[in-house]
Design a protein around this motif. Structure first.
Motif, PDB file in Angstrom:
ATOM      1  N   LYS A  23      -5.985   1.264   7.269  1.00  0.00           N
ATOM      2  CA  LYS A  23      -6.745   1.371   6.017  1.00  0.00           C
ATOM      3  C   LYS A  23      -6.677   0.079   5.219  1.00  0.00           C
ATOM      4  O   LYS A  23      -7.672  -0.344   4.641  1.00  0.00           O
ATOM      5  N   ASP A  40     -13.664   6.205   1.856  1.00  0.00           N
ATOM      6  CA  ASP A  40     -13.570   6.973   0.612  1.00  0.00           C
ATOM      7  C   ASP A  40     -12.582   6.310  -0.346  1.00  0.00           C
ATOM      8  O   ASP A  40     -12.862   6.138  -1.532  1.00  0.00           O
ATOM      9  N   GLU A  41     -11.436   5.903   0.200  1.00  0.00           N
ATOM     10  CA  GLU A  41     -10.422   5.246  -0.635  1.00  0.00           C
ATOM     11  C   GLU A  41     -10.927   3.901  -1.146  1.00  0.00           C
ATOM     12  O   GLU A  41     -10.775   3.573  -2.315  1.00  0.00           O
ATOM     13  N   TYR A  42     -11.550   3.118  -0.257  1.00  0.00           N
ATOM     14  CA  TYR A  42     -12.030   1.785  -0.642  1.00  0.00           C
ATOM     15  C   TYR A  42     -13.133   1.869  -1.694  1.00  0.00           C
ATOM     16  O   TYR A  42     -13.136   1.101  -2.650  1.00  0.00           O
ATOM     17  N   THR A  54       0.843  -1.181   0.000  1.00  0.00           N
ATOM     18  CA  THR A  54       0.000   0.000   0.000  1.00  0.00           C
ATOM     19  C   THR A  54       0.880   1.233   0.000  1.00  0.00           C
ATOM     20  O   THR A  54       1.942   1.238   0.587  1.00  0.00           O
ATOM     21  N   GLY A  55       0.426   2.244  -0.709  1.00  0.00           N
ATOM     22  CA  GLY A  55       1.149   3.503  -0.706  1.00  0.00           C
ATOM     23  C   GLY A  55       2.588   3.368  -1.174  1.00  0.00           C
ATOM     24  O   GLY A  55       3.437   4.153  -0.792  1.00  0.00           O
ATOM     25  N   ARG A 109     -11.765   8.574   5.485  1.00  0.00           N
ATOM     26  CA  ARG A 109     -10.663   8.389   4.516  1.00  0.00           C
ATOM     27  C   ARG A 109     -10.591   6.942   4.027  1.00  0.00           C
ATOM     28  O   ARG A 109     -10.429   6.686   2.829  1.00  0.00           O
ATOM     29  N   ALA A 110     -10.658   5.998   4.955  1.00  0.00           N
ATOM     30  CA  ALA A 110     -10.541   4.578   4.583  1.00  0.00           C
ATOM     31  C   ALA A 110     -11.685   4.165   3.664  1.00  0.00           C
ATOM     32  O   ALA A 110     -11.465   3.478   2.654  1.00  0.00           O
ATOM     33  N   GLY A 136      -0.440   2.934   7.586  1.00  0.00           N
ATOM     34  CA  GLY A 136      -1.334   2.468   6.534  1.00  0.00           C
ATOM     35  C   GLY A 136      -1.951   1.114   6.811  1.00  0.00           C
ATOM     36  O   GLY A 136      -2.772   0.635   6.028  1.00  0.00           O
ATOM     37  N   ALA A 185      -9.933  -2.276   4.303  1.00  0.00           N
ATOM     38  CA  ALA A 185     -10.254  -2.668   2.924  1.00  0.00           C
ATOM     39  C   ALA A 185     -10.342  -4.183   2.797  1.00  0.00           C
ATOM     40  O   ALA A 185     -11.253  -4.713   2.138  1.00  0.00           O
ATOM     41  N   LYS A 236     -13.865   4.496  -3.609  1.00  0.00           N
ATOM     42  CA  LYS A 236     -13.585   5.528  -4.611  1.00  0.00           C
ATOM     43  C   LYS A 236     -14.666   6.614  -4.570  1.00  0.00           C
ATOM     44  O   LYS A 236     -15.152   7.072  -5.608  1.00  0.00           O
TER      45      LYS A 236
END
Length: 166
Positions: free
Chosen positions: A110, A144-146, A4-5, A141-142, A107, A114, A148
């Motif tokens: 998150k 939103d990222e998962y 990740t990242g 945030r988690a 990270g 996911a 999209k």
């Protein structure tokens, strides 16, 4: 192992069984300690917080799922998930989510969230109490990222709630 990242994280998410039960109960003490800041919990006469009701997570055929998070074979946290079925409404919910402070801001949280969302496909509701601003920021945030950006958020009865489908 998960990437990740742009960097590799050496962690695993293990479905908890009876061999993890005592470690999970001990980790829960740290979680309750962290949460006492928001809910004002006190320790009991034995110097520990009241035990969390974990029994239902170890019963066969239940609708509750416990996971331990390990990093390099050491406990790093846990996740408790519930499948809620009420009056024709069915969704998953994070009951409890904890990463030891040593492993935060790497990270892992998150990535674990996911992974858990992907293990339990379907509608989700994730709740945070009103005064836990850190949790609200993390989950927004988690999720939103998962997803999209495909989720809804509302505030109801002193809780922030994100809803989405995994």
């Amino acid at each position: 192992m998960t990437e990740t990242g742009g960097f590799e994280m050496n962690f695993s998410i293990v479905p908890a069984n009876h061999t993890h039960r005592n470690a999970l109960a001990d980790l829960m003490q740290f979680y309750i300690y962290d949460f006492s800041e928001f809910l004002g919990f006190d320790v009991e006469e034995n110097g520990q917080y009241s035990p969390y009701p974990l029994d239902e997570y170890f019963e066969e055929g239940n609708r509750q799922f416990a996971y331990v998070i390990k990093r390099e074979e050491k406990y790093a946290g846990f996740v408790l998930v519930r499948l809620i079925e009420d009056v024709g409404v069915r969704h998953y919910s994070i009951a409890e989510f904890f990463v030891l402070k040593k492993y935060r801001r790497e990270g892992i949280g998150k990535a674990v969230a996911a992974d858990i969302f992907s293990r339990h496909k379907g509608p989700w509701e994730v709740h945070q109490i009103e005064n836990n601003k850190g949790a609200q920021i993390f989950w927004k945030r988690a999720i939103d990222e998962y997803t999209k950006g495909r989720f809804e958020e509302l505030v109801e009865d002193g809780k922030t709630i994100q809803t989405f489908v995994s």
